[in-house]
Structure formats: C-alpha cells, structure tokens
Design a protein around this motif. Structure first.
Motif, PDB file in Angstrom:
ATOM      1  N   SER A   7       0.823  -1.211   0.000  1.00 57.09           N
ATOM      2  CA  SER A   7       0.000   0.000   0.000  1.00 57.09           C
ATOM      3  C   SER A   7       0.858   1.262   0.000  1.00 57.09           C
ATOM      4  CB  SER A   7      -0.891   0.005   1.244  1.00 57.09           C
ATOM      5  OG  SER A   7      -0.087   0.131   2.411  1.00 57.09           O
ATOM      6  N   SER A   8       0.198   2.394  -0.113  1.00 60.42           N
ATOM      7  CA  SER A   8       0.902   3.671   0.017  1.00 60.42           C
ATOM      8  C   SER A   8       1.499   3.790   1.417  1.00 60.42           C
ATOM      9  CB  SER A   8      -0.038   4.836  -0.272  1.00 60.42           C
ATOM     10  OG  SER A   8      -1.148   4.824   0.610  1.00 60.42           O
ATOM     11  N   ALA A   9       0.849   3.194   2.406  1.00 63.56           N
ATOM     12  CA  ALA A   9       1.390   3.198   3.770  1.00 63.56           C
ATOM     13  C   ALA A   9       2.706   2.425   3.830  1.00 63.56           C
ATOM     14  CB  ALA A   9       0.370   2.605   4.737  1.00 63.56           C
ATOM     15  N   HIS A  10       2.790   1.344   3.103  1.00 60.43           N
ATOM     16  CA  HIS A  10       4.017   0.535   3.028  1.00 60.43           C
ATOM     17  C   HIS A  10       5.154   1.400   2.464  1.00 60.43           C
ATOM     18  CE1 HIS A  10       5.437  -3.845   1.961  1.00 60.43           C
ATOM     19  NE2 HIS A  10       6.310  -3.211   2.721  1.00 60.43           N
ATOM     20  N   ASN A  11       4.850   2.100   1.388  1.00 65.59           N
ATOM     21  CA  ASN A  11       5.817   2.988   0.750  1.00 65.59           C
ATOM     22  C   ASN A  11       6.236   4.105   1.708  1.00 65.59           C
ATOM     23  OD1 ASN A  11       7.343   4.229  -1.328  1.00 65.59           O
ATOM     24  ND2 ASN A  11       5.579   5.390  -2.016  1.00 65.59           N
ATOM     25  N   LEU A  12       5.268   4.733   2.351  1.00 70.74           N
ATOM     26  CA  LEU A  12       5.553   5.822   3.283  1.00 70.74           C
ATOM     27  C   LEU A  12       6.440   5.340   4.426  1.00 70.74           C
ATOM     28  CD1 LEU A  12       4.970   8.721   4.355  1.00 70.74           C
ATOM     29  CD2 LEU A  12       2.997   7.733   5.522  1.00 70.74           C
ATOM     30  N   PHE A  13       6.126   4.180   4.984  1.00 72.83           N
ATOM     31  CA  PHE A  13       6.912   3.671   6.101  1.00 72.83           C
ATOM     32  C   PHE A  13       8.342   3.341   5.670  1.00 72.83           C
ATOM     33  CE2 PHE A  13       8.186   0.213   9.070  1.00 72.83           C
ATOM     34  CZ  PHE A  13       8.348   1.023  10.182  1.00 72.83           C
ATOM     35  N   ARG A  19      14.899   7.411   5.674  1.00 72.96           N
ATOM     36  CA  ARG A  19      15.249   8.794   6.027  1.00 72.96           C
ATOM     37  C   ARG A  19      15.831   8.857   7.438  1.00 72.96           C
ATOM     38  NH1 ARG A  19      10.982  13.673   5.754  1.00 72.96           N
ATOM     39  NH2 ARG A  19       9.998  12.504   7.433  1.00 72.96           N
ATOM     40  N   ALA A  20      15.360   7.975   8.321  1.00 72.03           N
ATOM     41  CA  ALA A  20      15.857   7.936   9.700  1.00 72.03           C
ATOM     42  C   ALA A  20      17.163   7.151   9.836  1.00 72.03           C
ATOM     43  CB  ALA A  20      14.783   7.335  10.607  1.00 72.03           C
ATOM     44  N   GLY A  21      17.664   6.616   8.710  1.00 72.53           N
ATOM     45  CA  GLY A  21      18.904   5.859   8.749  1.00 72.53           C
ATOM     46  C   GLY A  21      18.726   4.407   9.161  1.00 72.53           C
ATOM     47  N   LEU A  22      17.496   3.909   9.110  1.00 73.63           N
ATOM     48  CA  LEU A  22      17.206   2.515   9.458  1.00 73.63           C
ATOM     49  C   LEU A  22      16.954   1.706   8.199  1.00 73.63           C
ATOM     50  CD1 LEU A  22      14.772   3.234  12.426  1.00 73.63           C
ATOM     51  CD2 LEU A  22      17.152   2.448  12.582  1.00 73.63           C
ATOM     52  N   GLN A  23      16.946   0.393   8.361  1.00 71.36           N
ATOM     53  CA  GLN A  23      16.677  -0.525   7.259  1.00 71.36           C
ATOM     54  C   GLN A  23      15.410  -1.312   7.569  1.00 71.36           C
ATOM     55  OE1 GLN A  23      18.649  -0.704   4.399  1.00 71.36           O
ATOM     56  NE2 GLN A  23      19.567   1.117   5.323  1.00 71.36           N
ATOM     57  N   TRP A  24      14.836  -1.925   6.553  1.00 74.61           N
ATOM     58  CA  TRP A  24      13.634  -2.722   6.726  1.00 74.61           C
ATOM     59  C   TRP A  24      13.843  -3.816   7.772  1.00 74.61           C
ATOM     60  CZ3 TRP A  24       8.873  -1.638   5.564  1.00 74.61           C
ATOM     61  CH2 TRP A  24       7.909  -2.629   5.663  1.00 74.61           C
ATOM     62  N   ARG A  66      -1.724   9.132  18.055  1.00 81.17           N
ATOM     63  CA  ARG A  66      -0.974  10.380  17.956  1.00 81.17           C
ATOM     64  C   ARG A  66      -0.098  10.267  16.721  1.00 81.17           C
ATOM     65  NH1 ARG A  66       4.085  12.269  20.095  1.00 81.17           N
ATOM     66  NH2 ARG A  66       4.646  10.270  20.981  1.00 81.17           N
ATOM     67  N   VAL A  67      -0.033  11.321  15.934  1.00 82.42           N
ATOM     68  CA  VAL A  67       0.717  11.304  14.679  1.00 82.42           C
ATOM     69  C   VAL A  67       2.214  11.447  14.950  1.00 82.42           C
ATOM     70  CG1 VAL A  67       1.059  12.450  12.459  1.00 82.42           C
ATOM     71  CG2 VAL A  67      -1.231  12.297  13.438  1.00 82.42           C
ATOM     72  N   LEU A  68       2.990  10.513  14.391  1.00 82.02           N
ATOM     73  CA  LEU A  68       4.446  10.590  14.494  1.00 82.02           C
ATOM     74  C   LEU A  68       5.071  11.173  13.237  1.00 82.02           C
ATOM     75  CD1 LEU A  68       5.286   7.145  16.137  1.00 82.02           C
ATOM     76  CD2 LEU A  68       5.107   9.392  17.233  1.00 82.02           C
ATOM     77  N   GLY A  69       4.427  11.000  12.100  1.00 82.71           N
ATOM     78  CA  GLY A  69       4.933  11.507  10.829  1.00 82.71           C
ATOM     79  C   GLY A  69       3.831  11.468   9.799  1.00 82.71           C
ATOM     80  N   ASP A  70       3.937  12.343   8.816  1.00 84.70           N
ATOM     81  CA  ASP A  70       2.866  12.429   7.830  1.00 84.70           C
ATOM     82  C   ASP A  70       3.342  12.361   6.385  1.00 84.70           C
ATOM     83  OD1 ASP A  70       4.061  14.878   7.426  1.00 84.70           O
ATOM     84  OD2 ASP A  70       2.316  16.049   8.037  1.00 84.70           O
ATOM     85  N   GLY A  71       4.575  12.062   6.155  1.00 84.35           N
ATOM     86  CA  GLY A  71       5.064  11.934   4.791  1.00 84.35           C
ATOM     87  C   GLY A  71       5.604  13.216   4.195  1.00 84.35           C
ATOM     88  N   GLN A  72       5.550  14.310   4.933  1.00 84.60           N
ATOM     89  CA  GLN A  72       6.088  15.563   4.404  1.00 84.60           C
ATOM     90  C   GLN A  72       7.548  15.374   4.027  1.00 84.60           C
ATOM     91  OE1 GLN A  72       4.622  18.435   3.643  1.00 84.60           O
ATOM     92  NE2 GLN A  72       2.617  17.756   4.347  1.00 84.60           N
ATOM     93  N   GLY A  73       7.898  15.785   2.825  1.00 87.72           N
ATOM     94  CA  GLY A  73       9.274  15.701   2.360  1.00 87.72           C
ATOM     95  C   GLY A  73       9.700  14.331   1.875  1.00 87.72           C
TER      96      GLY A  73
END
Length: 181
Positions: A7-13, A19-24, A66-73
């Motif tokens: 899903s788009s959520a999969h892509n966003l995550f 971006r946070a320097g982590l891997q799947w 609570r929102v942690l991130g919204d995909g901005q950027g």
C-alpha cells in the motif's frame, strides 16, 4: 508496526525508515488490513500503525492515536484509481468519463465542503469530524489521467521495494499503465 502490504502506507513507512537511517530488517512489521491494523494497535498488539485517511483521521479524532509523521518531504507516490485491464481496453471512453466524473465530484467537494462532509459522513457512517479531518489532509491536486511524472514516481517506488527485498523481481511500471487511446 502494522500496515497493509503493497500500500501507500508501506511505501511511506519504508521511506520514513530510510530517512531515519534505518533498514527494513531493523523493524518488525505485521501486514494487516486497515481495520485489523487499528484493532491490533488499540489492543496494544503493535506499537505503531501506518495507514491512510479516513482511517488515520478516525484514530486521531477519537484520541486513540498520535501522529508521528505524515510523509512531508518524502515525496509519497500519491493516490490512484485502478481498473481491470481488459475492461479498460474494451471501454476507453468509459474510463475518460469516470475520470471526468471523479474530477467534478472532487471540485464540488472542495467548493461545497460542509455539504460534502455531511454527505460522505452519512454514506460511510463516519462522524462528520472524521470526514472533516480527512478533507483537510487530502490533496487538492485535480483528478486526471496518469502523466509521465506519476509513472516515474511509481517506478522509483517499485525500484525501492525491489532494492529492499520487498518484491521478488524488478517491475517495469510502463508495462501495467493504461495507455491513452
């Protein structure tokens, strides 16, 4: 972490992780439908849930999330309407009419938000506050046929999923895109 596979959520995550320097491999993901994901999240079976509207708005408006991130950027891939390939090939004029009608409905909802919120809330059985929140998050970009930039974005997503082992083989997005007739 709960999300719907592919899903788009999969892509966003995935993009958020990178971006946070982590891997799947650094996270434990459970693939669940939006409703099952919400249940698992609210029951404490998963620590986080990645989802789209109106599910996102429903959880935030009722205070359970609570929102942690919204995909901005992150340049998310966007939303798409999909159609069965043979139907699209046999009825290209219907596809054009559907796109035009969806565009008119979108414009109407932007021009008449209160009436549109009430109608959508009643149709979906959602509280008006949830639909209002959803309307505030949606893109005002017009509904239109796919353009080259959309196809390129989808190709980047497919390449990213392949590079991270989330799909077994490379995908050529051009091969599955409805071509204008």
């Amino acid at each position: 972490m709960a999300l719907l596979k592919g899903s788009s959520a999969h892509n966003l995550f995935l993009k958020s992780l990178l971006r946070a320097g982590l891997q799947w491999k650094d996270v434990n993901v459970v693939y669940l439908s939006p409703s099952d994901g919400r249940a698992a999240f609210e029951q404490g079976k998963v620590d986080a849930w990645v989802v789209w509207d109106p599910y996102y708005s429903a959880a935030v408006v009722d205070g359970s999330a609570r929102v942690l991130g919204d995909g901005q950027g992150l340049n998310p891939a966007g939303s798409f309407f999909v159609v069965n390939g043979p139907f699209a090939q046999q009825h290209p004029q219907a596809i054009a009419t559907i796109i035009q009608t969806l565009g008119k409905a979108q414009r109407l909802s932007l021009d008449q938000p209160d009436e549109s919120i009430a109608l959508m809330a009643g149709t979906l059985g959602l509280p008006p506050a949830v639909v209002k929140s959803y309307f505030e998050h949606r893109s005002p970009a017009p509904i239109r046929p796919l353009q080259a930039i959309d196809i390129a974005n989808q190709q980047r997503t497919a390449d990213l999923f392949f590079a991270n082992g989330l799909i077994p083989k490379k995908v050529d997005v051009q091969q599955v895109v409805l071509k204008p007739q």
